[in-house]
Design a protein around this motif. Structure first.
Motif, short mmCIF file in Angstrom:
data_model
loop_
_atom_site.label_atom_id
_atom_site.label_comp_id
_atom_site.label_asym_id
_atom_site.label_seq_id
_atom_site.Cartn_x
_atom_site.Cartn_y
_atom_site.Cartn_z
N PRO A 32 36.35 50.53 38.79
CA PRO A 32 36.05 51.04 40.13
C PRO A 32 35.59 49.89 41.03
O PRO A 32 34.89 48.98 40.58
N ILE A 33 36.00 49.94 42.28
CA ILE A 33 35.62 48.93 43.26
C ILE A 33 34.75 49.59 44.32
O ILE A 33 35.12 50.63 44.88
N GLU A 34 33.60 49.01 44.58
CA GLU A 34 32.68 49.54 45.59
C GLU A 34 32.20 48.38 46.45
O GLU A 34 31.91 47.30 45.94
N THR A 35 32.11 48.62 47.77
CA THR A 35 31.65 47.60 48.70
C THR A 35 30.86 48.24 49.83
O THR A 35 31.14 49.38 50.22
N ASP A 36 29.91 47.49 50.37
CA ASP A 36 29.18 47.94 51.55
C ASP A 36 30.02 47.77 52.82
O ASP A 36 29.66 48.26 53.87
N GLY A 37 31.16 47.06 52.70
CA GLY A 37 32.02 46.82 53.85
C GLY A 37 32.91 47.99 54.22
O GLY A 37 33.66 47.92 55.19
N ALA A 38 32.85 49.07 53.45
CA ALA A 38 33.62 50.28 53.74
C ALA A 38 32.68 51.47 53.54
O ALA A 38 31.72 51.39 52.78
N PRO A 39 32.96 52.57 54.24
CA PRO A 39 32.09 53.74 54.11
C PRO A 39 32.05 54.27 52.68
O PRO A 39 33.04 54.23 51.96
N SER A 40 30.89 54.76 52.30
CA SER A 40 30.76 55.43 51.01
C SER A 40 30.11 56.78 51.26
O SER A 40 29.56 57.03 52.33
N ASN A 41 30.20 57.64 50.28
CA ASN A 41 29.59 58.96 50.42
C ASN A 41 29.24 59.50 49.04
O ASN A 41 29.40 58.81 48.04
N ASP A 42 28.80 60.72 49.00
CA ASP A 42 28.38 61.32 47.74
C ASP A 42 29.51 62.06 47.03
O ASP A 42 29.26 62.72 46.02
N ASN A 43 30.72 61.99 47.55
CA ASN A 43 31.84 62.68 46.91
C ASN A 43 32.25 61.95 45.64
O ASN A 43 32.04 60.75 45.51
N PRO A 44 32.84 62.67 44.70
CA PRO A 44 33.15 62.09 43.39
C PRO A 44 34.45 61.29 43.36
O PRO A 44 35.43 61.68 42.74
#
Length: 129
Positions: free
Chosen positions: A6-18
């Motif tokens: 999985p790739i996660e970054t603060d540079g794109a929106p995130s949310n609580d969805n799975p």
């Protein structure tokens, strides 16, 4: 799914969805669909459909870069979701400015509704090989 990351970054929106912002499988990165949300506030950006399309593409580029890629230059396939095909020409203008002379393959479909009632959403596939 042993060979995925999985790739996660603060540079794109995130949310609580799975779901992940992106998933890297070998040299291929699958980027989740993004609407025109500002990654810092989560709010839909102000402006016309071109400004909103720019924000969506910036969000996608951030995920590609986080995965070790070269932003939109590594994108090979995009799906565009519009709530009104009357926006098609203006989205194409913004899209063309970002991708230039060698744009990726693309599909565009009109949908009845998108989350947060945004007018445009895009997802992407990037090749990082």
């Amino acid at each position: 799914m042993s060979d995925t990351e999985p790739i996660e970054t603060d540079g794109a929106p995130s949310n609580d969805n799975p779901y992940s912002q992106g998933v890297l499988a070998g040299d291929t990165l699958y980027v989740s669909g993004y609407g025109p949300a500002d990654p810092e506030t989560g709010d839909v950006v102000e402006g016309d459909i071109q400004a909103q399309t720019d924000r969506v593409l910036e969000n996608i580029a951030s995920v590609v870069e986080e995965a070790g890629g070269d932003g939109l230059a590594d994108v090979v396939k995009v799906t565009v979701y519009l709530t009104d095909l009357a926006d098609y020409k203006r989205v194409n203008e913004a899209y063309g400015e970002k991708f230039g002379e060698a744009p990726p393959a693309r599909v565009c479909v009109e949908v009845s509704r998108l989350p947060e009632n945004v007018r445009v959403e895009l997802d992407a596939t990037a090749y990082l090989g």
